[in-house]
Design an enzyme around this catalytic site. Structure first.
Site, PDB file in Angstrom:
ATOM      1  N   ARG A  42       2.900  -5.508   6.508  1.00 54.16           N
ATOM      2  CA  ARG A  42       1.860  -5.259   5.583  1.00 54.16           C
ATOM      3  C   ARG A  42       1.266  -6.462   4.808  1.00 54.16           C
ATOM      4  O   ARG A  42       1.751  -7.210   4.215  1.00 54.16           O
ATOM      5  CB  ARG A  42       2.539  -4.371   4.405  1.00 54.16           C
ATOM      6  CG  ARG A  42       1.782  -3.727   3.431  1.00 54.16           C
ATOM      7  CD  ARG A  42       2.454  -2.833   2.496  1.00 54.16           C
ATOM      8  NE  ARG A  42       1.655  -2.474   1.382  1.00 54.16           N
ATOM      9  CZ  ARG A  42       1.969  -2.821   0.070  1.00 54.16           C
ATOM     10  NH1 ARG A  42       2.547  -3.784  -0.205  1.00 54.16           N
ATOM     11  NH2 ARG A  42       1.119  -2.308  -0.657  1.00 54.16           N
ATOM     12  N   SER A  70       1.857   8.251   4.628  1.00 48.21           N
ATOM     13  CA  SER A  70       2.516   8.393   3.326  1.00 48.21           C
ATOM     14  C   SER A  70       2.110   9.572   2.632  1.00 48.21           C
ATOM     15  O   SER A  70       1.074  10.285   2.973  1.00 48.21           O
ATOM     16  CB  SER A  70       1.816   7.296   2.378  1.00 48.21           C
ATOM     17  OG  SER A  70       2.082   5.948   2.891  1.00 48.21           O
ATOM     18  N   LYS A 100       3.684  -2.012  -5.412  1.00 51.91           N
ATOM     19  CA  LYS A 100       2.462  -1.151  -5.262  1.00 51.91           C
ATOM     20  C   LYS A 100       1.959  -0.676  -6.618  1.00 51.91           C
ATOM     21  O   LYS A 100       2.451   0.312  -7.104  1.00 51.91           O
ATOM     22  CB  LYS A 100       2.535  -0.033  -4.228  1.00 51.91           C
ATOM     23  CG  LYS A 100       2.763  -0.443  -2.920  1.00 51.91           C
ATOM     24  CD  LYS A 100       2.500   0.860  -2.053  1.00 51.91           C
ATOM     25  CE  LYS A 100       1.016   1.059  -1.888  1.00 51.91           C
ATOM     26  NZ  LYS A 100       0.819   2.202  -0.844  1.00 51.91           N
TER      27      LYS A 100
END
Length: 213
Positions: free
Chosen positions: A42, A111, A140
């Site tokens: 990521r 997701s 996040k």
């Protein structure tokens, strides 16, 4: 390569915020030595050439450990370096479009935070779902909470594997027992640890115990 449930048992997501002077390759190898079963790269702010070089290096490492390597969001990078798959969020490219670009043999994760999103992702060809945040998380900023009941409802609604993500740690993983997930995805619980290999070993054992109970 297709996604097996056991590949999702301990799914590590990289975050260079936790490097503390170490190289990403070194911390990832420590986690793989500790038993991580899938790895997602990521990167939100790395330039494409550096991202591609890093992705190739980590994929080679994952292949040494026979662990699937997934790229977050960037379908073009995944395509360029022949990654095992891609994970996309709700605001990224639709699973259907990702499947068209990557072909039938790559792993696609999506997701989801609602049953409706989960069903649509499955319909569009997702191989697994990442559902969360199941606990409060600092990784996040935009992660909305998903209740245990919603997590359980999503697991019951779809036939593809579900992994829980968001604020999961050694101390709370047992609370996910009975939800229907097949594994957990974590960032800081592994990469924020002083001993990454030990953290991975302990978390894997706790997750296996949670799934048995």
């Amino acid at each position: 390569m297709k996604c097996a449930e056991q590949d999702l048992l301990l799914y590590a997501v990289t975050d260079r915020h936790w490097l503390n002077g170490r190289s990403l390759r070194d911390v990832v190898e420590e986690s793989l030595r500790g038993g991580v079963t899938m790895l997602q790269l990521r990167e939100k702010s790395l330039a494409e050439p550096a991202f591609l070089a890093e992705a190739r290096e980590l994929q080679a490492l994952c292949r040494d450990y026979h662990v699937p390597f997934i790229v977050n969001d960037n379908v073009d990078i995944a395509l360029a370096m022949d990654a095992d798959g891609v994970h996309v969020g709700q605001s990224d490219m639709e699973a259907l479009d990702v499947r068209r670009k990557l072909g039938p043999d790559k792993i696609i994760g999506v997701s989801a935070q609602t049953v409706e999103q989960a069903l649509l992702a499955e319909k569009h060809g997702a191989d697994y779902l990442g559902v969360g945040a199941v606990f409060p998380t600092g990784s996040k900023d935009d992660a909305d909470d998903v209740s245990y009941d919603t997590l359980q409802a999503i697991c019951r609604a779809v036939s593809i594997p579900v992994v829980a993500i968001g604020g999961i740690s050694l101390g709370n993983v047992s609370q996910l027992s009975g939800s229907g997930i097949c594994g957990i995805a974590v960032i800081s619980a592994i990469y924020g640890a002083a001993d990454i290999r030990r953290a991975s070993l302990d978390l894997k054992a706790a997750t296996e115990e949670m799934l048995r109970s």
